[in-house]
Motif scaffolding. Structure first.
Motif, PDB file in Angstrom:
ATOM      1  N   ALA A  29      19.934 -25.797  12.530  1.00 18.84           N
ATOM      2  CA  ALA A  29      20.036 -24.343  12.314  1.00 18.84           C
ATOM      3  C   ALA A  29      20.552 -23.647  13.562  1.00 18.84           C
ATOM      4  O   ALA A  29      20.356 -24.099  14.668  1.00 18.84           O
ATOM      5  CB  ALA A  29      18.657 -23.800  11.944  1.00 18.84           C
ATOM      6  N   TRP A  59       9.182 -24.561  14.495  1.00 23.03           N
ATOM      7  CA  TRP A  59       9.491 -24.004  13.171  1.00 23.03           C
ATOM      8  C   TRP A  59      10.994 -23.901  12.906  1.00 23.03           C
ATOM      9  O   TRP A  59      11.392 -23.435  11.835  1.00 23.03           O
ATOM     10  CB  TRP A  59       8.850 -22.628  13.024  1.00 23.03           C
ATOM     11  CG  TRP A  59       7.412 -22.615  13.415  1.00 23.03           C
ATOM     12  CD1 TRP A  59       6.372 -23.238  12.759  1.00 23.03           C
ATOM     13  CD2 TRP A  59       6.843 -21.966  14.542  1.00 23.03           C
ATOM     14  NE1 TRP A  59       5.206 -23.006  13.422  1.00 23.03           N
ATOM     15  CE2 TRP A  59       5.451 -22.238  14.516  1.00 23.03           C
ATOM     16  CE3 TRP A  59       7.356 -21.175  15.574  1.00 23.03           C
ATOM     17  CZ2 TRP A  59       4.579 -21.747  15.492  1.00 23.03           C
ATOM     18  CZ3 TRP A  59       6.492 -20.692  16.542  1.00 23.03           C
ATOM     19  CH2 TRP A  59       5.121 -20.975  16.503  1.00 23.03           C
ATOM     20  N   GLU A  60      11.807 -24.288  13.864  1.00 22.54           N
ATOM     21  CA  GLU A  60      13.254 -24.204  13.660  1.00 22.54           C
ATOM     22  C   GLU A  60      13.737 -25.417  12.885  1.00 22.54           C
ATOM     23  O   GLU A  60      13.278 -26.537  13.101  1.00 22.54           O
ATOM     24  CB  GLU A  60      13.970 -24.103  15.000  1.00 22.54           C
ATOM     25  CG  GLU A  60      13.747 -22.750  15.680  1.00 22.54           C
ATOM     26  CD  GLU A  60      14.447 -22.639  17.014  1.00 22.54           C
ATOM     27  OE1 GLU A  60      14.695 -23.705  17.633  1.00 22.54           O
ATOM     28  OE2 GLU A  60      14.726 -21.506  17.441  1.00 22.54           O
ATOM     29  N   ARG A  61      14.642 -25.204  11.989  1.00 20.66           N
ATOM     30  CA  ARG A  61      15.161 -26.284  11.143  1.00 20.66           C
ATOM     31  C   ARG A  61      16.254 -27.047  11.856  1.00 20.66           C
ATOM     32  O   ARG A  61      17.069 -26.449  12.564  1.00 20.66           O
ATOM     33  CB  ARG A  61      15.683 -25.712   9.837  1.00 20.66           C
ATOM     34  CG  ARG A  61      14.575 -25.106   8.970  1.00 20.66           C
ATOM     35  CD  ARG A  61      15.119 -24.280   7.843  1.00 20.66           C
ATOM     36  NE  ARG A  61      14.050 -23.744   7.036  1.00 20.66           N
ATOM     37  CZ  ARG A  61      14.181 -22.697   6.233  1.00 20.66           C
ATOM     38  NH1 ARG A  61      15.367 -22.078   6.164  1.00 20.66           N
ATOM     39  NH2 ARG A  61      13.170 -22.258   5.532  1.00 20.66           N
ATOM     40  N   ARG A  68       8.229 -24.171   8.619  1.00 23.86           N
ATOM     41  CA  ARG A  68       9.595 -24.665   8.881  1.00 23.86           C
ATOM     42  C   ARG A  68      10.376 -24.914   7.591  1.00 23.86           C
ATOM     43  O   ARG A  68      11.536 -24.519   7.468  1.00 23.86           O
ATOM     44  CB  ARG A  68       9.513 -25.960   9.685  1.00 23.86           C
ATOM     45  CG  ARG A  68      10.885 -26.540  10.060  1.00 23.86           C
ATOM     46  CD  ARG A  68      10.736 -27.903  10.720  1.00 23.86           C
ATOM     47  NE  ARG A  68      10.154 -28.882   9.797  1.00 23.86           N
ATOM     48  CZ  ARG A  68       8.976 -29.464  10.001  1.00 23.86           C
ATOM     49  NH1 ARG A  68       8.259 -29.195  11.074  1.00 23.86           N
ATOM     50  NH2 ARG A  68       8.499 -30.331   9.107  1.00 23.86           N
ATOM     51  N   ASP A  69       9.722 -25.577   6.625  1.00 22.68           N
ATOM     52  CA  ASP A  69      10.439 -26.032   5.435  1.00 22.68           C
ATOM     53  C   ASP A  69      10.386 -25.050   4.268  1.00 22.68           C
ATOM     54  O   ASP A  69      11.260 -25.088   3.392  1.00 22.68           O
ATOM     55  CB  ASP A  69       9.874 -27.378   4.974  1.00 22.68           C
ATOM     56  CG  ASP A  69       9.986 -28.451   6.044  1.00 22.68           C
ATOM     57  OD1 ASP A  69      10.867 -28.329   6.913  1.00 22.68           O
ATOM     58  OD2 ASP A  69       9.174 -29.399   6.021  1.00 22.68           O
ATOM     59  N   HIS A  70       9.331 -24.181   4.237  1.00 21.09           N
ATOM     60  CA  HIS A  70       9.152 -23.311   3.077  1.00 21.09           C
ATOM     61  C   HIS A  70       9.043 -21.833   3.431  1.00 21.09           C
ATOM     62  O   HIS A  70       8.862 -21.008   2.526  1.00 21.09           O
ATOM     63  CB  HIS A  70       7.897 -23.745   2.302  1.00 21.09           C
ATOM     64  CG  HIS A  70       7.913 -25.182   1.877  1.00 21.09           C
ATOM     65  ND1 HIS A  70       8.754 -25.660   0.895  1.00 21.09           N
ATOM     66  CD2 HIS A  70       7.202 -26.253   2.330  1.00 21.09           C
ATOM     67  CE1 HIS A  70       8.547 -26.961   0.737  1.00 21.09           C
ATOM     68  NE2 HIS A  70       7.623 -27.348   1.599  1.00 21.09           N
ATOM     69  N   ASP A  71       9.128 -21.502   4.719  1.00 22.98           N
ATOM     70  CA  ASP A  71       9.053 -20.097   5.161  1.00 22.98           C
ATOM     71  C   ASP A  71       7.814 -19.398   4.622  1.00 22.98           C
ATOM     72  O   ASP A  71       7.860 -18.249   4.179  1.00 22.98           O
ATOM     73  CB  ASP A  71      10.310 -19.325   4.722  1.00 22.98           C
ATOM     74  CG  ASP A  71      11.560 -19.798   5.441  1.00 22.98           C
ATOM     75  OD1 ASP A  71      11.455 -20.179   6.618  1.00 22.98           O
ATOM     76  OD2 ASP A  71      12.643 -19.797   4.811  1.00 22.98           O
TER      77      ASP A  71
END
Length: 283
Positions: free
Chosen positions: A283, A278-280, A143-146
């Motif tokens: 977003a 995993w969605e920010r 989520r935060d660092h792909d």
């Protein structure tokens, strides 16, 4: 009414859907967790003997889950199992892990060895790698660092949806006598490299997710420092992922269909279902 099935780890990744599946099948169930939040359940802790009588009394079948923080199963789990046997538990369905029969240092393998000599009948469920590890343990990395950071090299991993594992467990617990002395290895449909996993995540999420192999020591440091694991859990997690780079985590079976009568879910269907993990925000 028949005696209830005691489900340890009842609020966990497999335990929660298992309790629901058993209830749907009309199987009496006693959910057990450290907090005992289920109104029909009990508070249970492998390390707290005061919680054992209310959990084990009147139970003949046990679904056994090793808490991730327990590495020394002989010291921290076996005493409770001895008490379970004394109080009338006759059959144990153990949630083990794929490869427990080939990697003797795993805590699951030590539990399997003890159960074989315990005098109780047993069934081992050795599922492959849970899809849900990506939406829990590694969710923040994605989520935060792909990124996905695991020491799997270019090896393939047989993924499985924990909901399918719960369905297999429910079928076994409904008629444990049919599965006495059996070891089932539920897997999904595909053995994927983590590069392929990253590609599927990228397609579903609409942004690039990459896979990086930090190596064995690099991952251990990542698990301790960034993922917050204690040393025993970090070791176990490292070993489980390293099996992929050795080529022993790719084995697929037909066990989900054989036990439940239906095909396992695909990895992409899992990602579609769990994409919110995993969605920010915003977003």
């Amino acid at each position: 009414m028949s005696s209830p099935v005691l489900v340890t780890g009842a609020t966990g990744t497999v335990g929660r859907p298992l309790v629901a599946a058993l209830r749907a099948l009309g199987v009496p169930v006693r959910p057990a967790s450290r907090r005992g939040t289920d109104p029909e359940g009990v508070a249970f802790d492998f390390g707290a003997p005061s919680t054992w009588p209310s959990a084990f009394d009147g139970v003949s079948t046990l679904f056994l889950v090793r808490p991730p923080h327990i590495a020394n199963v002989a010291r921290d789990m076996v005493p409770s199992l001895v008490e379970a046997r004394r109080r009338g538990v006759r059959h144990v369905v153990l949630l083990s892990v794929q490869g427990a029969d080939r990697v003797p240092v795993l805590p699951h393998a030590r539990l399997e060895r003890w159960l074989r000599s315990s005098g109780m009948s047993w069934t081992f469920l050795r599922p492959s790698y849970f899809d849900q590890n990506l939406s829990t343990v590694f969710a923040a990395d994605i989520r935060d660092h792909d990124r996905i950071l695991v020491p799997a090299g270019a090896g393939r991993t047989a993924f499985v949806d924990a909901l399918d594992v719960a369905s297999v467990a429910a079928a076994v617990l409904r008629e444990p006598g049919l599965h006495r002395g059996r070891a089932w290895s539920p897997t999904g449909r595909e053995a994927l490299t983590y590069s392929e996993v990253a590609r599927i995540l990228s397609e579903v999420l609409g942004r690039p997710v990459t896979y990086r192999d930090p190596g064995i020591l690099g991952f251990f440091r990542h698990a301790r420092t960034d993922l917050g694991m204690d040393a025993p859990m970090a070791v176990t997690t490292t070993v489980i992922h390293a099996t992929a780079r050795l080529g022993v985590a790719k084995h697929l079976t037909d066990d989900v269909r054989l036990v439940t009568g239906r095909e396992p879910a695909s990895f992409r269907s899992f990602v579609d279902r769990e994409r919110a993990a995993w969605e920010r925000p915003g977003a």
